[in-house]
Design a protein around this motif. Structure first.
Motif, PDB file in Angstrom:
ATOM      1  N   ALA A  41       0.793  -1.219   0.203  1.00 62.53           N
ATOM      2  CA  ALA A  41       0.013  -0.079  -0.336  1.00 62.53           C
ATOM      3  C   ALA A  41       0.844   1.343  -0.449  1.00 62.53           C
ATOM      4  CB  ALA A  41      -0.586  -0.356   1.514  1.00 62.53           C
ATOM      5  N   ALA A  46      -0.148   4.911  -1.036  1.00 58.98           N
ATOM      6  CA  ALA A  46      -0.858   4.913  -0.080  1.00 58.98           C
ATOM      7  C   ALA A  46      -0.985   5.972   1.314  1.00 58.98           C
ATOM      8  CB  ALA A  46      -2.323   3.617   0.538  1.00 58.98           C
ATOM      9  N   GLY A  81      -7.379   3.950  -0.385  1.00 58.86           N
ATOM     10  CA  GLY A  81      -6.065   4.401  -0.515  1.00 58.86           C
ATOM     11  C   GLY A  81      -6.108   4.585  -2.107  1.00 58.86           C
TER      12      GLY A  81
END
Length: 282
Positions: A41, A46, A81
């Motif tokens: 992520a 994110a 995200g």
């Protein structure tokens, strides 16, 4: 040239620290999966304020036997995200505003960065690196080279490693920036210890809170690992020997695993600095 060599050693130090801290934090399969998801992520863009709460909630749900809900939470976090990344790239609405290389940093912004670091440091000073880098490098107040110089200097000083935050504050905003950054980093620890200690002890002992904190710690490990990967990729520089710095970092990492001494970090950094000088002279 010496600082370029030292920067390669610092990347090795961050990788070694990630492994060391991770062995104490990632103690079961669920935490490993959460940490791995945090790596992916973070590399995809994110922000930590999506990654870490999702990690906390997911692990708390797993320990409560609600694995299905944990997966749903992670899926929702993944969508959030993705929306953030797409929005930031298309509209320019991001968590930080890039002000351009060498932009002057005002002390209130550095104070807030320090407070964030002080609140999110789980497991040692190395865990502060990704959050501080996100603010300072992300806003254009510092470049990665100067940031890594600060970590290198901190490793050879007889001082706590977190002193690199003071260096970064000074490099970004002069003396007021150094004071603001240092105050921000240490204020949460002093406040919690002197004012809220008894209450915090009772809260942290609660099993669900403990599970959430363990999930946050796993997420932080993932964020650090992603930062290490990003910094390692940045070592490839055709203007400075191509793969030379990357190979120097690999050698420094090997040395950190071989040398079993608390003096290993400064020794490795000094040797890497000398190697940087030798590469420049070659």
């Amino acid at each position: 040239a010496a600082l370029l060599g030292a920067q390669a050693a610092v990347v090795a130090l961050i990788i070694r620290a990630t492994h060391h801290i991770g062995t104490h934090v990632l103690i079961d399969r669920a935490l490993w999966l959460i940490g791995g998801a945090a790596v992916v992520a973070t590399l995809l863009g994110a922000p930590f304020w999506i990654v870490l709460p999702a990690a906390a909630g997911a692990y708390a749900l797993v320990l409560a036997g609600r694995r299905g809900e944990a997966l749903i939470l992670l899926a929702v976090a993944a969508v959030a995200g993705l929306v953030w990344v797409v929005t930031r790239e298309t509209v320019g609405a991001g968590a930080t505003t890039v002000e351009g290389p060498g932009a002057a940093a005002a002390w209130p912004g550095l104070l807030l960065s320090g407070l964030k670091v002080g609140l999110l440091t789980f497991g040692g000073a190395y865990t502060a690196i990704p959050f501080l880098r996100e603010d300072l490098v992300g806003r254009g107040w510092l470049d990665d080279g100067t940031f890594l110089d600060g970590v290198a200097v901190a490793n050879v000083l007889p001082a706590p490693l977190i002193i690199f935050a003071t260096f970064a504050g000074y490099a970004a905003g002069g003396l007021p920036g150094a004071v603001a950054m240092t105050a921000g980093v240490f204020l949460p620890a002093f406040a919690f210890s002197m004012i809220f200690y008894d209450r915090l002890e009772s809260i942290v002992s609660e099993p669900r809170i403990r599970a959430a904190l363990d999930g946050v710690a796993a997420g932080v490990i993932g964020v650090i690992a992603a930062t290490a990967i990003s910094l390692a990729a940045g070592l490839y520089d055709p203007a400075h020997g191509g793969l030379a710095l990357f190979l120097l970092a690999a050698m420094a990492l090997l040395a950190l695993y071989v040398i079993r001494s608390r003096y290993a970090p400064p020794i490795v950094i000094v040797l890497a600095g000398l190697a940087g000088l030798a590469l420049a002279a070659a």
